[in-house]
Write a protein that holds these residues in place. Structure first.
Motif, mmCIF file in Angstrom:
data_model
loop_
_atom_site.group_PDB
_atom_site.id
_atom_site.type_symbol
_atom_site.label_atom_id
_atom_site.label_comp_id
_atom_site.label_asym_id
_atom_site.label_seq_id
_atom_site.Cartn_x
_atom_site.Cartn_y
_atom_site.Cartn_z
ATOM 1 N N ILE A 371 0.841 -1.196 0.000
ATOM 2 C CA ILE A 371 0.000 0.000 0.000
ATOM 3 C C ILE A 371 0.878 1.249 0.000
ATOM 4 O O ILE A 371 0.623 2.223 -0.731
ATOM 5 N N GLY A 372 1.926 1.237 0.819
ATOM 6 C CA GLY A 372 2.857 2.367 0.816
ATOM 7 C C GLY A 372 3.509 2.569 -0.529
ATOM 8 O O GLY A 372 3.704 3.710 -0.982
ATOM 9 N N PHE A 373 3.848 1.464 -1.192
ATOM 10 C CA PHE A 373 4.423 1.543 -2.540
ATOM 11 C C PHE A 373 3.451 2.189 -3.516
ATOM 12 O O PHE A 373 3.837 3.074 -4.297
ATOM 13 N N LEU A 374 2.198 1.764 -3.514
ATOM 14 C CA LEU A 374 1.229 2.294 -4.467
ATOM 15 C C LEU A 374 1.067 3.799 -4.306
ATOM 16 O O LEU A 374 1.065 4.554 -5.283
ATOM 17 N N ILE A 375 0.952 4.260 -3.064
ATOM 18 C CA ILE A 375 0.783 5.693 -2.817
ATOM 19 C C ILE A 375 2.027 6.464 -3.246
ATOM 20 O O ILE A 375 1.945 7.478 -3.967
ATOM 21 N N THR A 376 3.185 5.990 -2.838
ATOM 22 C CA THR A 376 4.427 6.717 -3.090
ATOM 23 C C THR A 376 4.793 6.710 -4.561
ATOM 24 O O THR A 376 5.196 7.744 -5.121
ATOM 25 N N PHE A 377 4.634 5.571 -5.211
ATOM 26 C CA PHE A 377 5.032 5.488 -6.611
ATOM 27 C C PHE A 377 4.120 6.326 -7.503
ATOM 28 O O PHE A 377 4.584 6.905 -8.496
ATOM 29 N N VAL A 378 2.846 6.399 -7.169
ATOM 30 C CA VAL A 378 1.944 7.240 -7.966
ATOM 31 C C VAL A 378 2.373 8.702 -7.878
ATOM 32 O O VAL A 378 2.391 9.429 -8.885
ATOM 33 N N VAL A 403 15.626 15.947 -6.935
ATOM 34 C CA VAL A 403 16.029 15.035 -5.856
ATOM 35 C C VAL A 403 14.801 14.353 -5.264
ATOM 36 O O VAL A 403 14.784 13.133 -5.031
ATOM 37 N N ALA A 404 13.743 15.138 -5.032
ATOM 38 C CA ALA A 404 12.515 14.575 -4.473
ATOM 39 C C ALA A 404 11.897 13.558 -5.432
ATOM 40 O O ALA A 404 11.523 12.444 -5.028
ATOM 41 N N HIS A 405 11.781 13.928 -6.707
ATOM 42 C CA HIS A 405 11.211 13.006 -7.695
ATOM 43 C C HIS A 405 12.015 11.715 -7.769
ATOM 44 O O HIS A 405 11.452 10.611 -7.771
ATOM 45 N N PHE A 406 13.323 11.844 -7.808
ATOM 46 C CA PHE A 406 14.212 10.694 -7.932
ATOM 47 C C PHE A 406 13.998 9.718 -6.774
ATOM 48 O O PHE A 406 13.884 8.498 -6.964
ATOM 49 N N HIS A 407 13.911 10.239 -5.556
ATOM 50 C CA HIS A 407 13.752 9.363 -4.402
ATOM 51 C C HIS A 407 12.335 8.809 -4.306
ATOM 52 O O HIS A 407 12.149 7.677 -3.841
ATOM 53 N N TYR A 408 11.343 9.569 -4.743
ATOM 54 C CA TYR A 408 9.985 9.026 -4.745
ATOM 55 C C TYR A 408 9.880 7.834 -5.694
ATOM 56 O O TYR A 408 9.224 6.836 -5.396
#
Length: 637
Positions: A371-378, A403-408
């Motif tokens: 669930i954390g992956f789905l939220i973060t990756f979107v 930097v933020a996009h890359f880590h997300y």
């Protein structure tokens, strides 16, 4: 090959079966002792070493991240000097990309793919052992350089001319270039092993449309590695030749081209994002299916989406170069392709949501990380569409927005699924369950800490804060957010600390796990936990896409392999019909010795190109020992 109707239960084992099992254990096991440990070719042992080593590098990289956040918490801080900061952020990025993200995904495949396809070992097991030792040597080289204050300081991308001989004196950039050689040789070796294992060593009956989705994801990833990694090896070798031999590949004054570096690097660099992401797609598909107790919705669309992602990945690299002065017509093409790759990603997400909707989700710790992956990756995907636009990217390029996009994308798209996968497959690897209570704490801290750390970086980027700076003046409006980000990073680090404590505690004291504690459907759960050295006492015959759900204990098996010799079934490419019996190489010390000789040659070549000539001699000797014909079939492979 002959087929039997049912795998015998332990209670039904006859004396002959017990004797056969003892023969198998003696044939496939790794003896005790240091030499035997260095000689093993068991894919499970090597896979565990890969995973453990990669997570050690993750912890070390996390320490460097915390050091950078300490430096940036306050304006004009002097905790770290400018030179040391350059080394730290270069080693952090290089470590996370080349020593953790790619190796840990391939490590999961090294352990799991042979079990999932129903074979007793990976293809080319000695090459597998060699690849681990080479990977370890490359990691030790990078971290030893940091300890000696000679670490690379040119960024994980090592752009020329900054990394070239004119602006990069000393050996720092040379160490980076050779570290790349180590890690990419290792990655290419594993990729070849995975392709051959999946194509030719599948259990009888496992046709292409019955291959588990995780195996498909690793197969596509392996082809990406094979096609993308040569570009970074070529460009890093060209760099070290410019620096040590005097070639002029990247010197415009002598007919070279500095932009050639960016083209070749990012031709590898953007597929690398999907080399990291696609295994996570397979992990998520496997776990969602298990924790909804139904087959993944849209098997064919999921597989085709992964293949489409792998193809489109090679048409995106220029979107890292929108401010490099390239023709706008070309940039528009890469804008379109950057947006087009969202289509297969969206297909995968909708398939997962449909699986969740149609099933009855069981919210164990692995499911929380999904669930954390789905939220973060979107969120990361949405910002990816934003930076694919040339006008927007021109404004935020080289700012903290990137930097933020890359880590997300990388943490959201790979680390969240990876940690969920560790909780999911840990019982299979160790025979013990991890703590559900600590797992929920780890998820809560990691998820909260991650978003509190990286989401504000979007705002910092929009406010104009450039990345790769070690300090900033107090009059700029960045102080409050930087302090907030640094404090939030402590929460994130605390989550990982809880996770590592859970791993270490569970390894010794976790509750015993059965062979299939999650009631999963794929073949790795048909073996004991942890699996024996030979994986399967009888090679299973696959009759459906979810064999353990459709056949249960009545799983058909194939016979005909010898007990006193390491043998594998070689099957046809499409339908996995048995074609031959193939000997599998026995344990050998030669891959370890070859890795030492190769490492000495590569490290010595940092200081003198003649080391390649003289170092080739011990390399040739060890390879001769490796491939020297022996009397036993196991030693002739």
């Amino acid at each position: 090959m002959t087929r039997h109707g049912k795998i015998p239960s332990p209670a039904d084992l006859a004396a002959g079966d017990e004797k056969a099992e003892a023969f198998l254990k003696a044939t496939w096991s790794t003896p005790a002792g240091i030499v035997a440990a260095l000689s093993t070719v068991d894919h499970k042992i090597i896979g565990r070493r890969y995973i453990a080593t990669a997570f050690v590098f993750l912890m070390l990289g996390g320490v460097l991240a915390m050091a950078m956040r300490l430096q940036l918490a306050f304006p004009e801080a002097r905790f770290i000097s400018a030179d040391r900061y350059n080394q730290i952020f270069t080693v952090h990025g290089s470590n996370m990309m080349f020593l953790f993200a790619v190796p840990v995904m391939e490590a999961m495949a090294v352990y799991l793919v042979p079990l999932m396809v129903g074979t007793r070992n990976i293809a080319f097991p000695r090459l597998n052992a060699f690849s681990y030792w080479i990977f370890l040597a490359g990691g030790l080289l990078l971290w030893a350089s940091l300890a000696l204050d000679t670490a690379p300081d040119v960024g994980w991308f090592a752009y020329v001319p900054l990394a070239g001989p004119q602006y990069g004196p000393g050996k720092r950039a040379d160490i980076w270039a050779q570290m790349i050689t180590f890690t990419e040789v290792s990655a290419l070796a594993v990729a070849v092993e995975i392709v051959v294992t999946v194509f030719k060593l599948r259990a009888p009956g496992m046709s292409l449309d019955r291959i588990p989705i995780f195996v498909w994801s690793m197969l596509v990833t392996a082809f990406l590695v094979i096609m993308a990694m040569p570009a970074i090896m070529l460009v890093s070798t060209s760099l070290i030749l410019d620096r040590l031999v005097g070639t002029q590949f990247f010197n415009p004054a002598e007919g070279g081209d500095a932009l050639l570096w960016q083209h070749l690097f990012w031709f590898f660099g953007h597929p690398e994002v999907y080399i990291i992401f696609l295994p996570a797609v397979g992990m998520v598909s496997a776990m969602i299916s298990t924790f909804t107790q139904r087959p993944a919705f849209g098997y064919l669309p999921l597989v085709l989406a992964m293949i489409a992602t792998g193809v489109l990945a090679f048409g995106l690299w220029v979107h890292h170069m929108f401010v490099a002065g390239l023709p706008r017509v070309g940039s528009s093409f890469f804008t379109a392709s950057s947006m087009a790759i969202a289509i297969p990603a969206g297909t995968q997400i909708f398939c997962w949501l449909a699986t969740l909707w149609d099933g009855r989700p069981i919210f164990k710790t692995p499911m929380l990380f999904i669930i954390g992956f789905l939220i973060t990756f979107v969120i990361g995907g949405l910002t990816g569409v934003m930076v694919a636009s040339v006008p927007f990217d021109t404004q935020v390029h080289d700012t903290y927005f990137v930097v933020a996009h890359f880590h997300y994308v990388l943490i959201g798209g790979s680390v969240f699924p990876l940690i969920g996968a560790i909780y999911y497959w840990f019982p299979k690897m160790t025979g013990r369950m991890m703590s559900e209570r600590l797992g929920r704490w780890a998820f809560g801290l990691i998820f909260t800490g991650f978003h509190l750390t990286f989401f504000p970086m979007h705002i910092l980027g929009l406010q104009g804060m450039p990345r790769r700076v070690y300090t900033y003046p107090p009059e700029l409006p960045w102080t409050g957010l930087n302090l907030f980000v640094s404090l939030s990073a402590v929460i994130l680090a605390g989550g990982f600390l809880v996770f590592f404590i859970d791993v270490l505690r569970s390894f010794r004291h976790g509750p015993a796990a059965g062979s299939n504690p999650w009631n999963a459907s794929t073949l790795e759960w048909a073996t004991p936990s942890p699996p024996p050295p030979y994986n399967f006492r009888h090679i299973p015959v696959v009759e459906s896409r979810e064999p353990l759900w459709t056949s249960g204990d009545a799983l058909a098996v194939a016979t005909g392999l010898r007990l006193d010799r390491r043998e594998l079934i070689v099957s046809s490419l499409t339908t996995a019909d048995p074609e031959a019996r193939e000997s599998s190489p026995a344990n050998s010390i030669w891959p370890f010795l070859a890795a030492i000789a190769t490492s000495v040659m590569l490290i010595a070549s940092i200081f003198s190109p003649w080391a390649v000539i003289w170092g080739a001699i011990p390399v040739a000797i060890t390879l001769t020992g490796w491939f020297w014909p022996k009397r036993t079939p196991e030693d002739e492979s």
